[in-house]
Design a protein around this motif. Structure first.
Motif, PDB file in Angstrom:
ATOM      1  N   ASP A  64      48.219 -62.541  53.575  1.00  0.00           N
ATOM      2  CA  ASP A  64      46.460 -62.565  53.524  1.00  0.00           C
ATOM      3  C   ASP A  64      46.160 -63.370  54.611  1.00  0.00           C
ATOM      4  OD1 ASP A  64      43.940 -62.982  52.790  1.00  0.00           O
ATOM      5  OD2 ASP A  64      44.217 -62.417  50.749  1.00  0.00           O
ATOM      6  N   LYS A  65      45.651 -63.124  55.601  1.00  0.00           N
ATOM      7  CA  LYS A  65      45.304 -63.898  56.830  1.00  0.00           C
ATOM      8  C   LYS A  65      44.525 -64.805  56.222  1.00  0.00           C
ATOM      9  CE  LYS A  65      45.187 -62.444  60.844  1.00  0.00           C
ATOM     10  NZ  LYS A  65      44.648 -61.616  62.076  1.00  0.00           N
ATOM     11  N   VAL A  66      43.210 -64.351  55.758  1.00  0.00           N
ATOM     12  CA  VAL A  66      42.005 -64.984  55.405  1.00  0.00           C
ATOM     13  C   VAL A  66      42.508 -66.305  54.408  1.00  0.00           C
ATOM     14  CG1 VAL A  66      39.774 -65.212  54.234  1.00  0.00           C
ATOM     15  CG2 VAL A  66      40.675 -63.214  55.751  1.00  0.00           C
ATOM     16  N   MET A  67      43.189 -65.973  53.430  1.00  0.00           N
ATOM     17  CA  MET A  67      43.530 -67.143  52.246  1.00  0.00           C
ATOM     18  C   MET A  67      44.458 -67.910  52.913  1.00  0.00           C
ATOM     19  SD  MET A  67      41.466 -66.611  50.142  1.00  0.00           S
ATOM     20  CE  MET A  67      42.062 -67.709  49.030  1.00  0.00           C
ATOM     21  N   LYS A  68      45.318 -67.581  53.913  1.00  0.00           N
ATOM     22  CA  LYS A  68      46.205 -68.434  54.374  1.00  0.00           C
ATOM     23  C   LYS A  68      45.617 -69.516  55.451  1.00  0.00           C
ATOM     24  CE  LYS A  68      50.654 -68.528  57.136  1.00  0.00           C
ATOM     25  NZ  LYS A  68      51.454 -67.711  57.974  1.00  0.00           N
ATOM     26  N   ILE A  69      44.447 -68.874  55.945  1.00  0.00           N
ATOM     27  CA  ILE A  69      43.631 -70.038  56.809  1.00  0.00           C
ATOM     28  C   ILE A  69      43.068 -70.890  56.113  1.00  0.00           C
ATOM     29  CG2 ILE A  69      41.314 -70.050  58.038  1.00  0.00           C
ATOM     30  CD1 ILE A  69      42.283 -67.248  59.062  1.00  0.00           C
ATOM     31  N   TYR A  70      42.548 -70.656  54.956  1.00  0.00           N
ATOM     32  CA  TYR A  70      41.854 -71.611  53.836  1.00  0.00           C
ATOM     33  C   TYR A  70      43.041 -72.486  53.354  1.00  0.00           C
ATOM     34  CZ  TYR A  70      37.067 -69.724  53.921  1.00  0.00           C
ATOM     35  OH  TYR A  70      35.931 -69.457  54.221  1.00  0.00           O
ATOM     36  N   ALA A  71      43.963 -71.982  53.039  1.00  0.00           N
ATOM     37  CA  ALA A  71      45.233 -72.787  52.412  1.00  0.00           C
ATOM     38  C   ALA A  71      45.768 -73.741  53.504  1.00  0.00           C
ATOM     39  CB  ALA A  71      46.438 -71.878  51.838  1.00  0.00           C
ATOM     40  N   LEU A  72      45.771 -73.529  54.530  1.00  0.00           N
ATOM     41  CA  LEU A  72      46.238 -74.703  55.673  1.00  0.00           C
ATOM     42  C   LEU A  72      45.264 -75.540  55.939  1.00  0.00           C
ATOM     43  CD1 LEU A  72      47.886 -72.136  58.283  1.00  0.00           C
ATOM     44  CD2 LEU A  72      49.026 -73.893  57.244  1.00  0.00           C
ATOM     45  N   MET A  73      43.964 -75.248  55.725  1.00  0.00           N
ATOM     46  CA  MET A  73      42.670 -76.131  56.093  1.00  0.00           C
ATOM     47  C   MET A  73      42.904 -77.254  54.713  1.00  0.00           C
ATOM     48  SD  MET A  73      38.916 -75.621  56.103  1.00  0.00           S
ATOM     49  CE  MET A  73      38.873 -74.944  54.572  1.00  0.00           C
ATOM     50  N   ASN A  74      43.010 -76.429  53.698  1.00  0.00           N
ATOM     51  CA  ASN A  74      43.014 -77.241  52.618  1.00  0.00           C
ATOM     52  C   ASN A  74      44.218 -78.443  52.357  1.00  0.00           C
ATOM     53  OD1 ASN A  74      40.690 -76.649  51.430  1.00  0.00           O
ATOM     54  ND2 ASN A  74      41.418 -74.795  50.448  1.00  0.00           N
ATOM     55  N   ARG A  75      45.206 -77.939  52.788  1.00  0.00           N
ATOM     56  CA  ARG A  75      46.622 -78.497  52.866  1.00  0.00           C
ATOM     57  C   ARG A  75      46.410 -79.665  53.862  1.00  0.00           C
ATOM     58  NH1 ARG A  75      51.092 -77.958  56.089  1.00  0.00           N
ATOM     59  NH2 ARG A  75      53.163 -78.906  55.300  1.00  0.00           N
ATOM     60  N   GLY A  76      45.936 -79.433  55.089  1.00  0.00           N
ATOM     61  CA  GLY A  76      45.567 -80.544  55.864  1.00  0.00           C
ATOM     62  C   GLY A  76      44.496 -81.663  55.296  1.00  0.00           C
TER      63      GLY A  76
END
Length: 754
Positions: free
Chosen positions: A527-539
């Motif tokens: 899931d590219k969309v949720m992965k984008i958000y997850a990486l941002m929140n992780r950072g």
């Protein structure tokens, strides 16, 4: 004898007062009669006489006396009378007993067709077939029950209720039915009323009563699988469908059900295998509807894998087949799914067009339930691009359609959508009221997937209000539901919700652990969309723990994925900028923080209210910490007003703390102390120790500048105590990295830590 006759007749008197009042009284008279009787009377035998005068002297008592003196004849006589009476009663009851109705051949035919359509998930077709069954024979109870089940699936709750009432009238006594038929009736009623555990129990009993070599045993396993599936027990549902395919290898829909469930469990290999088998069977049977369903399911798998163009091609092919086959329901669902694919690619306008087409098509054919779904879909498309007024309008419209047509599920779905968009517009209390109504309706009807979705919005709304424990409770309930269903995608949202609460509470390590889970799940799902958000929140979490290099790498990964074709979500790009600005501020790089914040405001302006606040918050503190106190204080006061209008508890608390710091820098120690202590209480209530100790520190510095050394010492002691508790919770390694943050080092030095 006359004397004895008198005694007995008194004992038989009609009025209670004229009879003997005790056994003792009667015994006394009997003894008196006995004593007065002659020996001849004592041994006299009653004899019949043909003389009419003698017969007339016989009393009823004398006849009774004779019977009592003939015990064998009396017992046989009484038994024969009782037996005759019993037989008469039994015969009457048997004659009055309702008999089991035998349906007509035509009704049975349409019942079989409709039931198979139910098993296939073709609820509109099932409803039409079962309506023909009851039209052919209105006394066919099982057909009425199956019709109720189909109507519940279509969200026509009132119609379903009417059908179930007819079943109760037709079969008030289930004991007249064969045991298996009675169990089927129980199971169907349970499914129609969404009592799935009871349905599962009934189908399990039916399986025990059905011989292994029975041709219909595979169908029972399909029914059991559907009950498990609706109860969100995916593993048990798969077991049942596998058993059905083993007993009937030609059951294409059982294979298609398997493909759907394997896909939910992310078992792509098994999913593709089951779908291929279903497709081959549909092809052999020249079943166009089934082949269309296969294309539809394949498209969903491709969409979930991020292969949007391939998914689009299959859905367009499926739409052509459904149109050629005059299948209205399939055409509507395919258009809605196409809209979701376009939405996932960022083509919001086309997504809205398809939702509108689906809605218009459904209305033209009188399918109010599907029309309302189309309006809802368009509302979610508007919500996704931040067009909140348009989304609110659509959800309100869908709610009106659902209420007018008495569609309880769609009413709750519309309330859920409306509540979500109101929360996004910072009308949090109003939105939460709608979310709670929807959640209550979903729970009453056991819509487990929708309960999970509503809990997500409930948790987000409560988090914004700063009710962190209640928010965590909502997300933990969601997590439990999603674990029971073993739904990885929903689990990702549960962990994301919990992480967001932990982040706002300053429980950074717990937030990071949960964001790592989100990242793992969405990477495995593709899931590219949720992965984008997850990486941002992780950072955004990593820099708060002093792990700046890792945070930068995570933000860069998020930005790179977001810049790929088919992505480019503006809100993600905007949020990454505000995170980078806050990170630069934390590192003491004030010029860079200011530049990034100003660039954000120039690019996005007021498009995203919360992010606009974050940019202005950074500007406020950069001015304060750069020695421009008055300008910084003005900006901080504006930030407090903005946060208040947003109704965002964390942003308001952060703005209040920044204002206290600005007042401290401008020499307004009194107001700095007041604001610091006020916000300290807010942080304490929210369990935000990472912010609470810094509020105590500003209050202590303000007290010292006012000349109140006693208060300053006490406040510094509180700050050290809270900081010590923080170290115990986080552990030495995480805490030491946190202390290495430049902004925290500065505050820690003022605390007297070095």
């Amino acid at each position: 004898p006359v004397e004895l006759d008198r005694v007995v007749m008194k004992a038989l008197a009609k009025k209670a007062g004229e009879r003997y009042q005790s056994a003792k009284e009667m015994l006394g008279e009997l003894r008196g009669v006995h004593g007065a009787m002659s020996d001849e009377d004592k041994h006299r035998t009653l004899r019949f006489s043909t003389n009419s005068s003698a017969a007339s002297r016989k009393s009823a008592l004398m006849t009774l006396n004779y019977k009592l003196k003939s015990p064998m004849l009396s017992i046989r006589f009484v038994l024969l009378v009782l037996l005759g009476a019993a037989l008469a009663v039994w015969g009457f009851m048997y004659w009055r007993r309702p008999t089991l109705h035998r349906p007509t051949t035509e009704a049975e035919h349409w019942y079989v067709v409709g039931t198979q359509a139910l098993r296939d998930g073709a609820f509109d077709r099932a409803s039409k077939s079962l309506e023909r069954a009851v039209a052919a024979d209105d006394k066919y109870a099982l057909a009425h029950a199956r019709l109720a089940e189909a109507q519940m699936e279509l969200d026509y709750a009132d119609r379903a209720k009417d059908e179930l009432l007819k079943v109760g009238v037709l079969v008030p006594d289930r004991s007249i039915m064969p045991q298996v038929d009675a169990l089927y009736l129980d199971a169907i009623n349970a499914v129609a009323t969404r009592d799935f555990p009871r349905a599962i129990g009934a189908y399990q009993q039916i399986l025990k009563l059905t011989p292994d070599d029975a041709t219909n045993k595979a169908s029972v396993y399909v029914d059991l699988g559907r009950a498990y599936e609706k109860n969100d027990d995916v593993s048990k549902a798969i077991e049942s469908y596998v058993e059905a395919t083993q007993r009937d290898p030609g059951d294409a829909m059982a294979f298609l059900h398997l493909g759907t469930l394997y896909a939910r469990k992310q078992d792509t290999t098994s999913a593709v295998g089951a779908i291929n088998k279903a497709e081959a069977l549909f092809q052999t049977a020249s079943n166009v509807e089934g082949r269309t369903e296969v294309l539809y399911l394949r498209a969903i798998l491709l969409r979930d894998a991020g292969k949007f163009s391939d998914a689009q091609a299959l859905l367009e092919q499926a739409l052509t087949m459904a149109r050629d086959n005059n299948n209205d329901t399939q055409q509507i669902y395919i258009r809605l799914q196409l809209g979701r694919v376009f939405y996932s690619q960022g083509e919001i306008d086309q997504a809205q067009v398809l939702a509108q087409q689906a809605m218009d098509f459904a209305q033209q054919r009188g399918l109010d339930n599907l029309a309302a779904r189309g309006i809802n879909e368009r509302g979610w498309a508007y919500l996704g691009i931040g067009a909140y007024p348009a989304a609110e309008k659509d959800f309100n419209r869908a709610l009106g359609v659902a209420q007018r047509n008495r569609l309880p599920y769609l009413e709750a779905s519309s309330q859920y959508g409306l509540g979500s968009v109101l929360i996004q517009q910072f009308r949090t209390d109003e939105g939460l009221a709608y979310i709670r109504q929807a959640l209550d309706a979903f729970e009453q009807r056991n819509y487990r997937r929708d309960i999970s979705l509503a809990l997500t919005s409930l948790g987000r709304g409560l988090r914004r209000k700063g009710e962190y424990e209640a928010a965590l409770d909502a997300f933990q309930k969601k997590l439990q539901l999603d674990q029971e269903a073993n739904d990885q995608r929903r689990l990702g949202f549960a962990y994301d919700g919990m992480a967001s609460v932990y982040l706002e509470q300053g429980r950074y390590q717990e937030a990071l652990d949960n964001y790592e889970k989100v990242l793992t799940i969405n990477s495995s799902l593709g899931d590219k969309v949720m992965k984008i958000y997850a990486l941002m929140n992780r950072g955004n979490t990593l820099w708060r723990l002093g792990r700046y290099d890792e945070a930068t790498a995570s933000l860069d990964q998020s930005a790179a994925l977001n810049n790929q074709p088919g992505a480019n979500y503006n809100q993600v790009s905007a949020e990454i900028q505000t995170v980078r600005a806050q990170m630069a501020l934390s590192q003491g790089n004030f010029p860079e923080a200011k530049t990034i914040a100003q660039k954000y405001l120039a690019t996005y302006g007021s498009q995203y209210k919360e992010l606009e606040f974050d940019a202005n918050y950074v500007l406020c503190l950069t001015q304060v910490l750069s020695g421009k106190g008055p300008e910084g204080q003005r900006l901080c006061e504006e930030a407090v007003n903005t946060a208040t209008s947003l109704g965002d508890a964390l942003r308001l608390s952060n703005a209040m703390l920044a204002l206290a710091q600005a007042q401290l820098e401008t020499g307004d120690a009194q107001n700095a102390s007041t604001n610091a202590l006020r916000v300290r209480e807010r942080f304490h209530q929210g369990g935000q120790q990472e912010s609470e100790w810094r509020a105590w520190l500003i209050a202590a510095i303000a007290s010292r500048r006012k000349g109140d050394e006693g208060a300053a010492r006490d406040q510094l002691a509180h700050a050290k105590e809270v900081l010590s508790q923080l170290e115990q919770k986080w552990g030495t390694d995480a805490f030491s990295k946190y202390l290495n943050r430049p902004d925290i080092q500065t505050s820690h030095t003022k605390l007297g830590g070095s």
